[in-house]
Design a protein around this motif. Sequence first.
Motif, PDB file in Angstrom:
ATOM      1  N   GLN A 187      33.740  25.573  41.232  1.00  0.00           N
ATOM      2  CA  GLN A 187      33.742  26.210  40.140  1.00  0.00           C
ATOM      3  C   GLN A 187      34.804  27.469  39.890  1.00  0.00           C
ATOM      4  OE1 GLN A 187      29.509  27.231  39.262  1.00  0.00           O
ATOM      5  NE2 GLN A 187      30.014  29.302  39.418  1.00  0.00           N
ATOM      6  N   GLU A 200      35.417  31.095  38.641  1.00  0.00           N
ATOM      7  CA  GLU A 200      34.870  31.950  37.830  1.00  0.00           C
ATOM      8  C   GLU A 200      35.817  33.480  37.482  1.00  0.00           C
ATOM      9  OE1 GLU A 200      31.344  33.451  39.630  1.00  0.00           O
ATOM     10  OE2 GLU A 200      30.422  31.644  39.541  1.00  0.00           O
ATOM     11  N   HIS A 219      34.807  37.391  35.795  1.00  0.00           N
ATOM     12  CA  HIS A 219      33.987  37.987  35.610  1.00  0.00           C
ATOM     13  C   HIS A 219      34.938  39.592  35.264  1.00  0.00           C
ATOM     14  CE1 HIS A 219      30.677  35.407  36.194  1.00  0.00           C
ATOM     15  NE2 HIS A 219      31.154  35.316  37.376  1.00  0.00           N
ATOM     16  N   ASP A 276      32.508  36.765  30.873  1.00  0.00           N
ATOM     17  CA  ASP A 276      31.938  35.727  31.998  1.00  0.00           C
ATOM     18  C   ASP A 276      32.572  34.550  31.790  1.00  0.00           C
ATOM     19  OD1 ASP A 276      30.520  37.839  33.480  1.00  0.00           O
ATOM     20  OD2 ASP A 276      29.026  37.872  31.992  1.00  0.00           O
ATOM     21  N   GLU A 306      33.082  30.579  33.314  1.00  0.00           N
ATOM     22  CA  GLU A 306      32.727  29.619  34.399  1.00  0.00           C
ATOM     23  C   GLU A 306      33.248  28.242  34.188  1.00  0.00           C
ATOM     24  OE1 GLU A 306      28.657  30.172  35.693  1.00  0.00           O
ATOM     25  OE2 GLU A 306      29.167  32.288  36.135  1.00  0.00           O
ATOM     26  N   TYR A 314      33.316  24.541  35.785  1.00  0.00           N
ATOM     27  CA  TYR A 314      32.883  23.709  36.826  1.00  0.00           C
ATOM     28  C   TYR A 314      33.687  22.191  36.955  1.00  0.00           C
ATOM     29  CZ  TYR A 314      28.854  26.706  36.275  1.00  0.00           C
ATOM     30  OH  TYR A 314      28.028  27.805  36.441  1.00  0.00           O
ATOM     31  N   GLU A 331      30.815  30.264  28.870  1.00  0.00           N
ATOM     32  CA  GLU A 331      31.404  31.685  28.579  1.00  0.00           C
ATOM     33  C   GLU A 331      30.625  32.444  28.088  1.00  0.00           C
ATOM     34  OE1 GLU A 331      34.275  31.848  25.219  1.00  0.00           O
ATOM     35  OE2 GLU A 331      33.922  29.967  24.899  1.00  0.00           O
TER      36      GLU A 331
END
Length: 85
Positions: free
Chosen positions: A54, A56, A58, A63, A65, A67, A79
């Motif tokens: 994944q 990511e 931040h 946030d 991510e 996958y 999100e």
Amino acid sequence: MRDFEKELIELESDVMKKNWDSYGAAAINKKVINGVREFLNNICIVPVADGTMQIEVHSNGIDLEIYFNKGGNVVDIYEKVEEIK
């Protein structure tokens, strides 16, 4: 692999001027460019225990991510964006 910093530097000289697209576009604010730069600098590639991966990010209350399944396809996006006051 793409060099996002190089792309930002190249874009920066063009888009910070009004009418950069010759259709009357507004100049891009330096704060916007710096925000993009900070976001891109916070990208992490993370292995997942099931043999997938994944991406990511931040950063500044965001946030994100993304996958990827074993076939290499995006299968889920998470999100969360905190309200900026």
